[in-house]
Design a protein around this motif. Structure first.
Motif, PDB file in Angstrom:
ATOM      1  N   THR A   1      -9.045  -5.388  -3.446  1.00 37.88           N
ATOM      2  CA  THR A   1      -8.500  -4.591  -2.566  1.00 37.88           C
ATOM      3  C   THR A   1     -10.127  -4.626  -1.375  1.00 37.88           C
ATOM      4  O   THR A   1     -10.757  -3.685  -2.221  1.00 37.88           O
ATOM      5  CB  THR A   1      -7.837  -3.266  -2.870  1.00 37.88           C
TER       6      THR A   1
ATOM      7  N   ILE B   1      -2.002  -7.889  -3.698  1.00 37.21           N
ATOM      8  CA  ILE B   1      -3.695  -7.788  -2.803  1.00 37.21           C
ATOM      9  C   ILE B   1      -4.066  -9.217  -2.724  1.00 37.21           C
ATOM     10  O   ILE B   1      -4.880  -9.252  -1.537  1.00 37.21           O
ATOM     11  CB  ILE B   1      -4.655  -6.937  -3.867  1.00 37.21           C
TER      12      ILE B   1
ATOM     13  N   ILE C   1       0.585  -1.235  -0.289  1.00 30.30           N
ATOM     14  CA  ILE C   1      -0.176   0.250   0.075  1.00 30.30           C
ATOM     15  C   ILE C   1       0.797   1.245  -0.212  1.00 30.30           C
ATOM     16  O   ILE C   1       0.502   2.731  -0.464  1.00 30.30           O
ATOM     17  CB  ILE C   1      -0.796   0.334   1.112  1.00 30.30           C
TER      18      ILE C   1
ATOM     19  N   LYS D   1      -9.046  -0.950   3.332  1.00 27.01           N
ATOM     20  CA  LYS D   1      -7.997  -0.817   2.630  1.00 27.01           C
ATOM     21  C   LYS D   1      -7.419   0.413   1.564  1.00 27.01           C
ATOM     22  O   LYS D   1      -6.712   1.227   0.824  1.00 27.01           O
ATOM     23  CB  LYS D   1      -6.563  -2.324   1.204  1.00 27.01           C
TER      24      LYS D   1
END
Lengths: 449, 212
Positions: free
Chosen positions: A361, B106, A3, A365
Motif C-alpha cells: 500500500t 493491494i 479502500i 493510499k
C-alpha cells in the motif's frame, strides 16, 4: 477489499467508539437541521396565515398583541372597537375589502371566531361536509378543531367565556355545527367560525361591554369602583391626555380607556362591537396613509401584520442564533472527537498500518484510508442527524397542530450544505492522523516487532 | 533472481553497514545468519524496497530495485515479493480470508480466489479462513502468514526471524512447510535468522558480520 471496504471494516471493528463519534456528530447537526426546519415552518406558517392581510385595526394597545390575537390567534385581544367606527374604515375608498373578527369564547381551547364567510375564503377553506353557517349560533368547525373536539355536523355545544379551556360556560346559548372544513394547513384549521351576530348574542346579556378576559375581574369588583368614580374621571382625563400625545398606557389605564371608549360609543351609537377588522388595500398609497390616519384620528390602532411579524421573527431570531451557535460548537467538538478516535486507533493499530504498507500500500493510499474513515464517520453522522430530525418531525407533527408533516420530507438545500460541511469536518479531523500514517516509518516498526 | 553489489546503508548517527555481494538463482533457498544488529532485517528491507541503499546495486527478477521511485517500490514489493514477519500481523477487524484478499487487492487491484483457495488447501487452513485473527492459534496464524506471502505469485519470499517464537517441533514443521511450498512454486526463499535450529535444513548460508 478495496479502500472503502477496509475503512468500513476498520470502523465497524470498534463499534462502540465509532457509534459514539457518529452520535455526537449527529447530535450537533440535528440541532442545526431542526432549527432550519423550525424557522422555515414558522415563516411558512406566518406567511400562510397572513394570507395577504394588509392591516389589522383594533383597540389601542400593543400592535404585536393585536396581530397575535387577530391574525395568529395566539394571544388575548387588546379590546374591542365599535362596529360603526370599523364600518367607516370599510367605506374608505383606499380599502378594497374588510373582514370583521369578533372574539370572545372558546370550546375546549379552540377559539370561536365571529366573522364573515370571506374569512374562510381568505384561507381557501373548503367544506369537508355540511354547509356554511347562515344564521346566528351556527358554526363551521376547522379541521383540527373538529377532529380534536370530536364535533361533527349537526352536533350542539356550548362555548366557554374567554380563551382558557375552563371558565364561565354560556350554557343558555348553544352553538350548532353546520359544517366541517377540509384541512388547509393554516390557522383556520384550529378555529370555529360563526357569524359575528352569534358573539353579540352570547354576550349581550351578561357582559356586553367587552370580551376581554379582564372583564370578569371588573364585574367582581364593580362596586368598589363605583365610589371611586370621581377619581376614575380624573384618571380618564390623564389617560386621554396620554393617548393624545401617543404615550404608552399601562394595562389598567388601557382597560379604563377601552371601557371609556366603549361607553362613549354606546352613548353615541349602537352597542355592537367587534374585536378587530382585517383590512385589504385598494392602492399601495393606503399603506402610507391609512395606518397614520387611523392611529392619529381615531380611538383605534392600526397594525401591519407584515411589520409586526418581522419584529417577532427578529426577537425569535436572536434566541435561535444562540442555539445555532451552541450546535456549531457541539459539531466542532464532535469533529475533534473523530480526530481523537482516528488518532488513538492509529496509534494502537500502527502495526496494521505497517502491514498494509509492507504489503505494497503506497503512502498516499494509507493517507487516503484515514481520510476515508474520517469522511465515513462524518457522513454517517449527517445521515443519522437527518433521520433524527425526520423522526422528531413526525413525533412533533403528531402532537401539535402547528407543524405540517409534509414539509419535513424534503431535504433542504441548507441540509445539503450541512453534508458538505460534515465531509469537510471529517476530512479535517482525519488530516493529522492521515499525515501520521503517511509519515510512518515501516522499517522502524517492523524491526521493533 | 537476486543480485546485490557493493550494497551500503547508513542509519542516521551510526556506522555504515556494508553487505557482501551475493547472487541467487530462481528457486534457491538460503539462510541469512548473523547476530542482532548485523543488518539482517536491513538487508531484507533493502531487497524488498522498504529501504533504499546509500550506494550499490540491487537486482530482483531483473529489476533494479535501488533505482525505483517510492510508489514503484511499493507496487514492486506487492507483486514480486512475499514477506513473512517475526510476529503474525493481520488486520484484526476482518476475517483471515479477507486478509488474504486484501493482499491480492493491494497488489493487483483484483482478487484471484482460485489461487487463494489452492494455497489455503495446500497449507491445510481453508476451513479456518472465515475466522478472525484473534480466534486462531499462533501456529495457525503462521500458516496464514505463509499463505499471504504467496497469494500474489511472488518470485521471492523474504522471512524475517519467522521461527523465533516457535518450539522445536513447530519450528521444524514450519520450515519444512515453507521449504516444500516454495519448492513447489519455484520461489526463491531467503530466511533471515539467528536461530541455529534452521541451519541443518538449509545447505546455503550467508553469514553477515559486524560492519567493517
Amino acid at each position: 477489499m478495496n479502500i472503502i471496504k477496509l475503512a468500513f471494516a476498520q470502523l465497524s471493528g470498534k463499534p462502540l467508539q465509532s457509534l459514539l463519534s457518529i452520535a455526537l456528530f449527529a447530535l450537533g447537526l440535528s440541532v442545526v437541521s431542526a432549527l432550519l426546519h423550525f424557522e422555515r415552518q414558522t415563516q411558512l406558517q406566518f406567511h400562510n396565515n397572513l394570507a395577504g392581510i394588509d392591516l389589522v385595526v383594533g383597540a389601542k394597545g400593543s400592535p404585536m398583541q393585536l396581530i397575535l390575537s387577530s391574525v395568529l390567534h395566539a394571544d388575548n385581544p387588546t379590546g374591542n372597537i365599535p362596529l360603526h367606527e370599523a364600518e367607516k374604515i370599510s367605506r374608505n375608498p383606499m380599502v378594497r375589502a374588510t373582514i370583521p373578527i369578533a372574539l370572545g369564547d372558546n370550546y375546549l381551547g379552540y377559539r370561536i371566531v365571529g366573522t364573515s364567510l370571506d374569512y374562510a375564503a381568505l384561507y381557501d377553506a373548503e367544506l369537508q361536509n355540511g354547509d356554511w353557517y347562515q344564521l346566528s349560533m351556527e358554526v363551521v368547525m376547522g379541521a383540527v378543531a373538529a377532529q380534536r373536539t370530536g364535533q361533527k355536523t349537526g352536533d350542539v355545544f356550548t362555548g366557554v367565556h374567554g380563551f382558557m379551556e375552563h371558565g364561565h360556560s354560556h350554557d343558555d346559548h348553544p352553538y350548532t355545527v353546520t359544517g366541517v372544513l377540509k384541512p388547509t394547513g393554516t390557522i383556520i384549521d384550529r378555529l370555529i367560525l360563526t357569524p359575528v351576530e352569534s358573539v353579540w348574542e352570547v354576550h349581550e346579556h351578561n357582559h356586553d361591554e367587552c370580551e376581554d378576559p379582564h372583564c370578569e375581574h371588573h364585574h367582581e369588583h364593580g362596586h368598589g369602583h363605583h365610589h371611586e368614580h370621581d377619581e376614575e374621571k380624573d384618571e380618564m382625563a390623564i389617560i386621554l391626555g396620554k393617548v393624545e400625545n401617543q404615550k404608552e398606557l399601562s394595562a389598567r389605564e388601557l382597560n379604563l380607556y377601552n371601557q371609556h371608549m366603549g361607553e362613549l360609543s354606546i352613548a353615541t351609537d349602537s352597542e355592537q362591537k367587534i374585536t378587530s377588522l382585517l383590512v385589504f388595500y385598494n392602492t399601495p398609497m393606503a399603506a402610507v396613509m391609512l395606518p397614520r390616519m387611523i392611529n392619529d384620528n381615531t380611538s383605534m390602532q392600526a397594525a401591519s401584520p407584515a411589520i409586526e411579524l418581522n419584529r417577532l421573527m427578529g426577537l425569535l431570531g436572536f434566541g435561535m442564533d444562540v442555539i445555532r451557535g451552541l450546535a456549531w460548537i457541539i459539531t466542532l467538538f464532535s469533529g475533534i472527537n473523530i480526530m481523537i478516535l482516528l488518532w488513538s486507533s492509529l496509534s494502537r493499530e500502527v502495526h496494521e498500518l505497517a502491514l498494509l504498507r509492507s504489503l505494497g500500500t503506497s503512502r498516499t493510499k494509507a493517507f487516503m484510508l484515514l481520510l476515508t474513515e474520517g469522511t465515513m464517520l462524518a457522513t454517517c453522522g449527517w445521515i443519522v442527524s437527518m433521520l433524527i430530525t425526520r423522526i422528531t418531525g413526525i413525533i412533533v407533527a403528531a402532537n401539535s397542530d402547528w407543524l405540517a408533516l409534509s414539509a419535513m420530507q424534503t431535504i433542504l438545500p441548507e441540509e445539503m450544505l450541512m453534508l458538505i460541511y460534515a465531509i469537510l469536518v471529517g476530512i479535517t479531523a482525519a488530516l493529522l492522523p492521515a499525515i501520521k500514517a503517511y509519515r510512518t516509518d515501516i522499517h522502524y516498526l517492523l524491526q521493533k516487532l | 533472481m537476486i543480485i546485490t553489489k557493493e550494497l551500503k546503508f547508513t542509519y542516521p548517527g551510526t556506522a555504515t553497514l556494508s553487505f557482501k555481494d551475493f547472487s541467487l538463482t530462481a528457486g534457491q533457498q538460503i539462510l541469512i545468519k548473523g547476530e542482532s544488529g548485523s543488518g539482517k532485517t536491513t538487508l531484507l528491507h533493502l531487497l524488498s524496497g522498504i529501504l533504499t541503499p546509500d550506494s550499490g546495486i540491487i537486482e530482483v527478477d531483473e529489476v533494479r530495485v535501488d533505482q525505483l521511485r517510492a510508489h514503484q517500490r511499493d507496487s514492486f514489493r506487492a507483486n514480486h515479493i512475499g514477506l513473512i514477519f517475526q510476529r503474525n500481523l493481520f488486520i484484526k477487524s476482518i476475517s483471515m480470508y479477507k486478509n488474504m484478499l486484501l493482499a491480492q487487492h493491494i497488489a493487483q487491484s483484483k482478487e484471484d480466489r482460485e489461487i487463494l483457495m489452492e494455497i489455503l488447501e495446500e497449507l491445510g487452513i481453508s476451513n479456518l479462513s472465515g475466522k478472525k485473527p484473534h480466534h486462531l492459534s499462533q501456529g495457525e496464524q503462521q500458516r496464514f502468514s505463509i499463505a499471504r506471502a504467496l497469494v500474489n505469485n511472488p518470485k521471492v519470499v523474504l522471512a524475517d526471524e519467522p521461527t523465533s517464537s516457535l518450539d522445536d517441533v513447530n519450528c521444524h514443521r514450519f520450515s519444512q512447510m515453507l521449504k516444500s511450498i516454495c519448492e513447489k512454486y519455484n520461489i526463491t526463499l531467503l530466511i533471515a535468522t539467528h536461530d541455529s535450529r534452521l541451519e541443518q535444513q538449509f545447505n546455503c548460508v550467508i553469514e553477515l558480520n559486524e560492519s567493517k
